[in-house]
Design a protein around this motif. Structure first.
Motif, PDB file in Angstrom:
ATOM      1  N   SER A 113      22.777  15.612  12.928  1.00 51.72           N
ATOM      2  CA  SER A 113      24.094  15.413  12.323  1.00 51.72           C
ATOM      3  C   SER A 113      24.141  15.922  10.890  1.00 51.72           C
ATOM      4  CB  SER A 113      24.475  13.937  12.361  1.00 51.72           C
ATOM      5  OG  SER A 113      24.562  13.486  13.685  1.00 51.72           O
ATOM      6  N   LEU A 114      23.055  15.722  10.160  1.00 50.04           N
ATOM      7  CA  LEU A 114      22.999  16.249   8.789  1.00 50.04           C
ATOM      8  C   LEU A 114      22.995  17.773   8.799  1.00 50.04           C
ATOM      9  CD1 LEU A 114      20.391  13.822   7.190  1.00 50.04           C
ATOM     10  CD2 LEU A 114      22.805  14.018   6.564  1.00 50.04           C
ATOM     11  N   LYS A 115      22.220  18.342   9.702  1.00 48.73           N
ATOM     12  CA  LYS A 115      22.124  19.797   9.813  1.00 48.73           C
ATOM     13  C   LYS A 115      23.462  20.414  10.226  1.00 48.73           C
ATOM     14  CE  LYS A 115      18.756  23.023  11.618  1.00 48.73           C
ATOM     15  NZ  LYS A 115      17.681  23.204  12.596  1.00 48.73           N
ATOM     16  N   GLY A 116      24.168  19.749  11.152  1.00 54.78           N
ATOM     17  CA  GLY A 116      25.455  20.248  11.636  1.00 54.78           C
ATOM     18  C   GLY A 116      26.607  19.989  10.685  1.00 54.78           C
ATOM     19  N   GLY A 117      26.397  19.148   9.684  1.00 59.40           N
ATOM     20  CA  GLY A 117      27.441  18.870   8.703  1.00 59.40           C
ATOM     21  C   GLY A 117      28.359  17.715   9.065  1.00 59.40           C
ATOM     22  N   ASP A 118      28.111  17.043  10.182  1.00 59.14           N
ATOM     23  CA  ASP A 118      28.956  15.899  10.544  1.00 59.14           C
ATOM     24  C   ASP A 118      28.674  14.679   9.682  1.00 59.14           C
ATOM     25  OD1 ASP A 118      30.364  17.168  12.527  1.00 59.14           O
ATOM     26  OD2 ASP A 118      28.996  16.562  14.124  1.00 59.14           O
ATOM     27  N   LEU A 119      27.439  14.538   9.254  1.00 63.54           N
ATOM     28  CA  LEU A 119      27.025  13.389   8.462  1.00 63.54           C
ATOM     29  C   LEU A 119      26.656  13.851   7.061  1.00 63.54           C
ATOM     30  CD1 LEU A 119      26.316  10.340   8.501  1.00 63.54           C
ATOM     31  CD2 LEU A 119      24.055  10.975   9.306  1.00 63.54           C
ATOM     32  N   ASP A 120      27.205  13.165   6.075  1.00 63.60           N
ATOM     33  CA  ASP A 120      26.909  13.475   4.682  1.00 63.60           C
ATOM     34  C   ASP A 120      25.580  12.815   4.298  1.00 63.60           C
ATOM     35  OD1 ASP A 120      27.916  14.521   2.029  1.00 63.60           O
ATOM     36  OD2 ASP A 120      27.621  12.399   1.532  1.00 63.60           O
ATOM     37  N   ALA A 121      24.739  13.540   3.585  1.00 66.54           N
ATOM     38  CA  ALA A 121      23.410  13.033   3.223  1.00 66.54           C
ATOM     39  C   ALA A 121      23.505  11.784   2.341  1.00 66.54           C
ATOM     40  CB  ALA A 121      22.600  14.116   2.515  1.00 66.54           C
ATOM     41  N   GLU A 122      24.441  11.755   1.413  1.00 65.54           N
ATOM     42  CA  GLU A 122      24.610  10.588   0.543  1.00 65.54           C
ATOM     43  C   GLU A 122      25.107   9.380   1.334  1.00 65.54           C
ATOM     44  OE1 GLU A 122      23.919   9.807  -2.725  1.00 65.54           O
ATOM     45  OE2 GLU A 122      22.748  11.660  -2.551  1.00 65.54           O
ATOM     46  N   ASP A 123      26.020   9.629   2.276  1.00 65.88           N
ATOM     47  CA  ASP A 123      26.503   8.534   3.121  1.00 65.88           C
ATOM     48  C   ASP A 123      25.357   7.940   3.924  1.00 65.88           C
ATOM     49  OD1 ASP A 123      29.066   8.842   2.217  1.00 65.88           O
ATOM     50  OD2 ASP A 123      29.855   9.716   4.067  1.00 65.88           O
ATOM     51  N   TYR A 124      24.518   8.794   4.477  1.00 68.32           N
ATOM     52  CA  TYR A 124      23.387   8.292   5.271  1.00 68.32           C
ATOM     53  C   TYR A 124      22.421   7.506   4.396  1.00 68.32           C
ATOM     54  CZ  TYR A 124      19.393   8.047   8.347  1.00 68.32           C
ATOM     55  OH  TYR A 124      18.340   7.576   9.106  1.00 68.32           O
TER      56      TYR A 124
ATOM     57  N   VAL B 137      29.704   7.291  15.626  1.00 67.76           N
ATOM     58  CA  VAL B 137      28.847   6.818  14.529  1.00 67.76           C
ATOM     59  C   VAL B 137      27.432   6.578  15.041  1.00 67.76           C
ATOM     60  CG1 VAL B 137      28.437   4.877  12.963  1.00 67.76           C
ATOM     61  CG2 VAL B 137      30.725   5.836  13.168  1.00 67.76           C
ATOM     62  N   GLY B 138      27.310   5.942  16.208  1.00 69.51           N
ATOM     63  CA  GLY B 138      25.989   5.679  16.779  1.00 69.51           C
ATOM     64  C   GLY B 138      25.212   6.952  17.033  1.00 69.51           C
ATOM     65  N   GLY B 139      25.883   7.959  17.563  1.00 66.63           N
ATOM     66  CA  GLY B 139      25.222   9.246  17.798  1.00 66.63           C
ATOM     67  C   GLY B 139      24.786   9.910  16.506  1.00 66.63           C
ATOM     68  N   MET B 140      25.649   9.831  15.497  1.00 63.75           N
ATOM     69  CA  MET B 140      25.296  10.459  14.217  1.00 63.75           C
ATOM     70  C   MET B 140      24.148   9.743  13.529  1.00 63.75           C
ATOM     71  SD  MET B 140      28.780  11.812  12.446  1.00 63.75           S
ATOM     72  CE  MET B 140      29.776  10.386  12.675  1.00 63.75           C
ATOM     73  N   LEU B 141      24.126   8.404  13.604  1.00 65.28           N
ATOM     74  CA  LEU B 141      23.054   7.663  12.936  1.00 65.28           C
ATOM     75  C   LEU B 141      21.748   7.712  13.716  1.00 65.28           C
ATOM     76  CD1 LEU B 141      24.990   4.525  11.650  1.00 65.28           C
ATOM     77  CD2 LEU B 141      24.293   6.542  10.357  1.00 65.28           C
TER      78      LEU B 141
ATOM     79  N   ASN C 257      32.504  10.086   3.204  1.00 67.66           N
ATOM     80  CA  ASN C 257      32.365  11.513   2.899  1.00 67.66           C
ATOM     81  C   ASN C 257      31.914  12.344   4.091  1.00 67.66           C
ATOM     82  OD1 ASN C 257      32.986  11.033   0.167  1.00 67.66           O
ATOM     83  ND2 ASN C 257      30.874  10.420  -0.205  1.00 67.66           N
ATOM     84  N   SER C 258      31.663  11.689   5.225  1.00 72.20           N
ATOM     85  CA  SER C 258      31.147  12.382   6.398  1.00 72.20           C
ATOM     86  C   SER C 258      32.274  13.048   7.179  1.00 72.20           C
ATOM     87  CB  SER C 258      30.390  11.411   7.300  1.00 72.20           C
ATOM     88  OG  SER C 258      29.265  10.905   6.616  1.00 72.20           O
ATOM     89  N   ARG C 259      32.132  14.333   7.382  1.00 71.24           N
ATOM     90  CA  ARG C 259      33.157  15.118   8.062  1.00 71.24           C
ATOM     91  C   ARG C 259      33.368  14.671   9.500  1.00 71.24           C
ATOM     92  NH1 ARG C 259      32.076  21.220   9.564  1.00 71.24           N
ATOM     93  NH2 ARG C 259      30.617  20.030  10.796  1.00 71.24           N
ATOM     94  N   GLY C 260      32.309  14.287  10.195  1.00 67.86           N
ATOM     95  CA  GLY C 260      32.411  13.869  11.584  1.00 67.86           C
ATOM     96  C   GLY C 260      33.268  12.629  11.770  1.00 67.86           C
ATOM     97  N   ILE C 261      33.229  11.724  10.815  1.00 67.07           N
ATOM     98  CA  ILE C 261      34.041  10.511  10.892  1.00 67.07           C
ATOM     99  C   ILE C 261      35.460  10.795  10.426  1.00 67.07           C
ATOM    100  CG2 ILE C 261      34.313   8.168   9.972  1.00 67.07           C
ATOM    101  CD1 ILE C 261      32.112   8.568  12.109  1.00 67.07           C
ATOM    102  N   GLN C 262      35.602  11.559   9.374  1.00 67.68           N
ATOM    103  CA  GLN C 262      36.942  11.847   8.860  1.00 67.68           C
ATOM    104  C   GLN C 262      37.788  12.594   9.884  1.00 67.68           C
ATOM    105  OE1 GLN C 262      38.034  10.354   6.235  1.00 67.68           O
ATOM    106  NE2 GLN C 262      35.976   9.517   5.999  1.00 67.68           N
ATOM    107  N   SER C 263      37.177  13.472  10.653  1.00 68.51           N
ATOM    108  CA  SER C 263      37.938  14.218  11.660  1.00 68.51           C
ATOM    109  C   SER C 263      38.340  13.343  12.847  1.00 68.51           C
ATOM    110  CB  SER C 263      37.131  15.424  12.151  1.00 68.51           C
ATOM    111  OG  SER C 263      35.968  15.000  12.827  1.00 68.51           O
ATOM    112  N   ARG C 264      37.621  12.260  13.095  1.00 73.42           N
ATOM    113  CA  ARG C 264      37.919  11.375  14.220  1.00 73.42           C
ATOM    114  C   ARG C 264      38.736  10.148  13.813  1.00 73.42           C
ATOM    115  NH1 ARG C 264      32.808  13.464  14.852  1.00 73.42           N
ATOM    116  NH2 ARG C 264      32.326  14.320  16.915  1.00 73.42           N
ATOM    117  N   ARG C 265      38.806   9.900  12.534  1.00 74.84           N
ATOM    118  CA  ARG C 265      39.460   8.688  12.039  1.00 74.84           C
ATOM    119  C   ARG C 265      40.941   8.618  12.399  1.00 74.84           C
ATOM    120  NH1 ARG C 265      38.130   6.280   6.166  1.00 74.84           N
ATOM    121  NH2 ARG C 265      38.805   4.172   6.638  1.00 74.84           N
ATOM    122  N   SER C 266      41.574   9.754  12.533  1.00 72.43           N
ATOM    123  CA  SER C 266      43.011   9.764  12.805  1.00 72.43           C
ATOM    124  C   SER C 266      43.343   9.240  14.207  1.00 72.43           C
ATOM    125  CB  SER C 266      43.568  11.175  12.635  1.00 72.43           C
ATOM    126  OG  SER C 266      42.980  12.047  13.570  1.00 72.43           O
ATOM    127  N   VAL C 267      42.398   9.279  15.139  1.00 73.66           N
ATOM    128  CA  VAL C 267      42.659   8.795  16.490  1.00 73.66           C
ATOM    129  C   VAL C 267      42.451   7.288  16.623  1.00 73.66           C
ATOM    130  CG1 VAL C 267      42.047  10.993  17.546  1.00 73.66           C
ATOM    131  CG2 VAL C 267      40.334   9.199  17.377  1.00 73.66           C
TER     132      VAL C 267
END
Length: 128
Positions: A78-89, A68-72, A43-53
């Motif tokens: 990452s949560l504040k910026g919307g790249d990481l979903d709170a439930e996913d974390y 992923v390492g940077g987001m975690l 559900n994390s936008r940051g991963i979904q946008s990069r997954r295609s590459v």
């Protein structure tokens, strides 16, 4: 016992050993744990946008893992910026999160150490 040049050399060798260890752990994550990582961050936008590459080569997989390492590692940002979903974390496997975070922080430390050692080596005249 050891003079300054010997200690410098030991730190350089240790930094390169840390780099090879980082590459090894990234290869492990990229080819043996990638499906678990991606499904845990579905559900994390940051991963979904990069997954295609992402392909089968190690470079694109490393790109995803570094993201992923940077987001975690910097999860609040990452949560504040919307790249990481709170439930996913919250639902991300704890042991895997710790391994990824430790690997990422070790790589940051190793890279910083190499730059510091380069500066010291230039200043002392050991590097040309």
């Amino acid at each position: 016992m050891f003079d300054a040049e010997d200690v410098f050399f030991i730190f350089v060798i240790a930094s390169f050993a840390l780099a090879f260890l980082f590459i090894g752990t990234q290869l492990y994550f990229a080819y043996f744990r990638m499906n678990e990582i991606l499904s845990s961050l579905s559900n994390s936008r940051g991963i979904q946008s990069r997954r295609s590459v992402m392909g089968t080569d190690p470079f694109t997989r490393f790109f995803i893992l570094i993201s992923v390492g940077g987001m975690l590692t910097f999860y609040k940002r990452s949560l504040k910026g919307g790249d990481l979903d709170a439930e996913d974390y919250k639902n991300f496997p704890g042991s895997l999160r710790r391994m990824i975070t430790l690997s990422y922080v070790a790589a940051l430390f190793g890279g910083t150490l190499l730059f510091v050692l380069w500066g010291i080596g230039k200043h002392m005249g050991w590097l040309k």
